[in-house]
Motif scaffolding. Structure first.
Motif, PDB file in Angstrom:
ATOM      1  N   LEU A  43     -13.425   6.687   4.826  1.00 58.95           N
ATOM      2  CA  LEU A  43     -12.168   5.965   5.029  1.00 58.95           C
ATOM      3  C   LEU A  43     -10.994   6.724   4.405  1.00 58.95           C
ATOM      4  CD1 LEU A  43     -11.140   3.278   6.235  1.00 58.95           C
ATOM      5  CD2 LEU A  43     -11.333   2.307   3.925  1.00 58.95           C
ATOM      6  N   LYS A  44      -9.898   6.832   5.159  1.00 58.27           N
ATOM      7  CA  LYS A  44      -8.700   7.527   4.676  1.00 58.27           C
ATOM      8  C   LYS A  44      -7.600   6.499   4.401  1.00 58.27           C
ATOM      9  CE  LYS A  44      -9.668  11.714   7.387  1.00 58.27           C
ATOM     10  NZ  LYS A  44     -10.765  11.941   6.469  1.00 58.27           N
ATOM     11  N   PRO A  45      -6.721   6.786   3.435  1.00 55.75           N
ATOM     12  CA  PRO A  45      -5.655   5.823   3.083  1.00 55.75           C
ATOM     13  C   PRO A  45      -4.821   5.395   4.278  1.00 55.75           C
ATOM     14  CG  PRO A  45      -5.741   7.585   1.467  1.00 55.75           C
ATOM     15  CD  PRO A  45      -6.677   7.978   2.572  1.00 55.75           C
ATOM     16  N   PHE A  75      -6.215   1.828  -3.662  1.00 56.01           N
ATOM     17  CA  PHE A  75      -5.515   0.541  -3.563  1.00 56.01           C
ATOM     18  C   PHE A  75      -5.832  -0.353  -4.759  1.00 56.01           C
ATOM     19  CE2 PHE A  75      -9.440  -0.312  -1.086  1.00 56.01           C
ATOM     20  CZ  PHE A  75      -9.931  -1.417  -1.767  1.00 56.01           C
ATOM     21  N   PHE A  76      -6.926  -0.057  -5.475  1.00 57.55           N
ATOM     22  CA  PHE A  76      -7.238  -0.838  -6.675  1.00 57.55           C
ATOM     23  C   PHE A  76      -6.194  -0.639  -7.778  1.00 57.55           C
ATOM     24  CE2 PHE A  76     -11.549  -1.062  -4.838  1.00 57.55           C
ATOM     25  CZ  PHE A  76     -11.810  -2.409  -5.036  1.00 57.55           C
ATOM     26  N   ASP A  77      -5.362   0.392  -7.647  1.00 54.19           N
ATOM     27  CA  ASP A  77      -4.259   0.554  -8.599  1.00 54.19           C
ATOM     28  C   ASP A  77      -3.298  -0.628  -8.540  1.00 54.19           C
ATOM     29  OD1 ASP A  77      -5.340   2.972  -9.293  1.00 54.19           O
ATOM     30  OD2 ASP A  77      -3.914   4.194  -8.154  1.00 54.19           O
ATOM     31  N   GLY A  78      -3.298  -1.331  -7.418  1.00 53.30           N
ATOM     32  CA  GLY A  78      -2.434  -2.493  -7.269  1.00 53.30           C
ATOM     33  C   GLY A  78      -3.114  -3.804  -7.579  1.00 53.30           C
ATOM     34  N   MET A  90      -1.093   6.187  -2.142  1.00 50.35           N
ATOM     35  CA  MET A  90      -2.527   6.441  -2.275  1.00 50.35           C
ATOM     36  C   MET A  90      -2.908   7.834  -1.778  1.00 50.35           C
ATOM     37  SD  MET A  90      -4.332   2.831  -1.195  1.00 50.35           S
ATOM     38  CE  MET A  90      -3.918   3.056   0.531  1.00 50.35           C
ATOM     39  N   ARG A  91      -3.752   8.511  -2.514  1.00 52.63           N
ATOM     40  CA  ARG A  91      -4.321   9.784  -2.090  1.00 52.63           C
ATOM     41  C   ARG A  91      -5.753   9.620  -1.594  1.00 52.63           C
ATOM     42  NH1 ARG A  91      -2.228  14.061  -6.749  1.00 52.63           N
ATOM     43  NH2 ARG A  91       0.005  13.616  -6.510  1.00 52.63           N
ATOM     44  N   ARG A  92      -6.417   8.568  -2.085  1.00 53.46           N
ATOM     45  CA  ARG A  92      -7.782   8.242  -1.652  1.00 53.46           C
ATOM     46  C   ARG A  92      -7.814   6.770  -1.306  1.00 53.46           C
ATOM     47  NH1 ARG A  92      -9.548  10.637  -7.312  1.00 53.46           N
ATOM     48  NH2 ARG A  92      -7.941   9.069  -7.730  1.00 53.46           N
ATOM     49  N   LEU A 109       0.825  -1.211   0.000  1.00 48.42           N
ATOM     50  CA  LEU A 109       0.000   0.000   0.000  1.00 48.42           C
ATOM     51  C   LEU A 109       0.859   1.260   0.000  1.00 48.42           C
ATOM     52  CD1 LEU A 109      -2.684  -1.130   2.621  1.00 48.42           C
ATOM     53  CD2 LEU A 109      -2.959  -1.004   0.138  1.00 48.42           C
ATOM     54  N   ALA A 110       1.970   1.227   0.733  1.00 44.48           N
ATOM     55  CA  ALA A 110       2.864   2.389   0.767  1.00 44.48           C
ATOM     56  C   ALA A 110       3.445   2.662  -0.614  1.00 44.48           C
ATOM     57  CB  ALA A 110       3.976   2.164   1.781  1.00 44.48           C
TER      58      ALA A 110
END
Length: 233
Positions: free
Chosen positions: A176-178, A114-117, A108-110, A103-104
């Motif tokens: 929810l925050k990153p 995490f779906f980018d991964g 992530m900004r939003r 995740l780090a």
């Protein structure tokens, strides 16, 4: 012990060591004597005529044995969220597992970033109403496998939303925050979902445990996303 009327008025008293008690009544409405204690059967006498000051004799049998209560079944998940995450990742193996390092690396900004991964998923944005009925841009997440939709669990607890609702407009995902996310499990296709989570989705689809659906397509064919926060980790 207490004295009750048909209208529901109540006068209460505790008995002394000999079983005696005293009550002063403000009205002469027919009363009944009632025994009520947690764990015991509630007992009520026949109506008592208290219109005069003459003594009233009542035979009132109170059960000595408590009522057998329905067994209470408590189900808990074994261990912490971190342990559950690792068991599924190392033991089950299917799906995508993102830990703190993964995740780090996504920067992530939003929370939805995490779906980018997760290969095979796409996030688009549309205006929709959140749980406060305020219109704002909301993410819509789709998978290229299954029926393109997702069920959501936060800390292994199902999110329940109305049919056709967007879970990203509902608590706890809406706020929810990153930095609150410790790990994520993504099962893009129903065939990837572990058996213990399948039990949740089966109950959801049959209407016995709310609705976790993203509102897209047939809920039998949705994948599952499990988000772990600090509260459950």
């Amino acid at each position: 012990l207490r004295l009750v009327t048909e209208a529901g008025a109540v006068e209460r008293a505790f008995t002394d060591e000999a079983g005696g008690f005293e009550l002063t009544l403000a009205q002469t409405t027919p009363w009944a004597l009632e025994f009520d204690r947690i764990g015991y059967e509630r007992i009520r006498s026949a109506a008592l005529d208290l219109a005069s000051s003459a003594p009233v004799e009542v035979e009132f049998r109170i059960p000595r044995e408590p009522v057998a209560l329905v067994p209470l079944v408590v189900r808990t998940r074994p261990g912490s969220g971190e342990e559950t995450f690792r068991l599924r990742r190392d033991g089950w193996g299917r799906g995508v597992f993102l830990d703190a390092d993964d995740l780090a690396a996504l920067d992530m900004r939003r929370a939805v970033d995490f779906f980018d991964g997760v290969d095979g998923t796409v996030v688009t944005w549309r205006f929709g109403a959140d749980e406060a009925a305020i219109p704002r841009p909301l993410p819509r997440v789709r998978s290229f496998t299954g029926n393109s939709c997702f069920h959501y669990l936060v800390d292994d607890a199902p999110m329940r939303i109305g049919d056709g609702g967007n879970p990203w407009g509902r608590y706890p995902l809406a706020g929810l925050k990153p930095e609150q996310i410790r790990a994520v499990e993504v099962y893009p296709s129903p065939v990837d979902v572990p058996p213990e989570i399948h039990r949740w989705t089966n109950r959801i689809v049959t209407g016995r445990a709310g609705d976790l659906s993203s509102g897209v397509g047939d809920r039998w064919l949705c994948g599952v996303v499990v988000i772990w926060t600090g509260a459950g980790w």
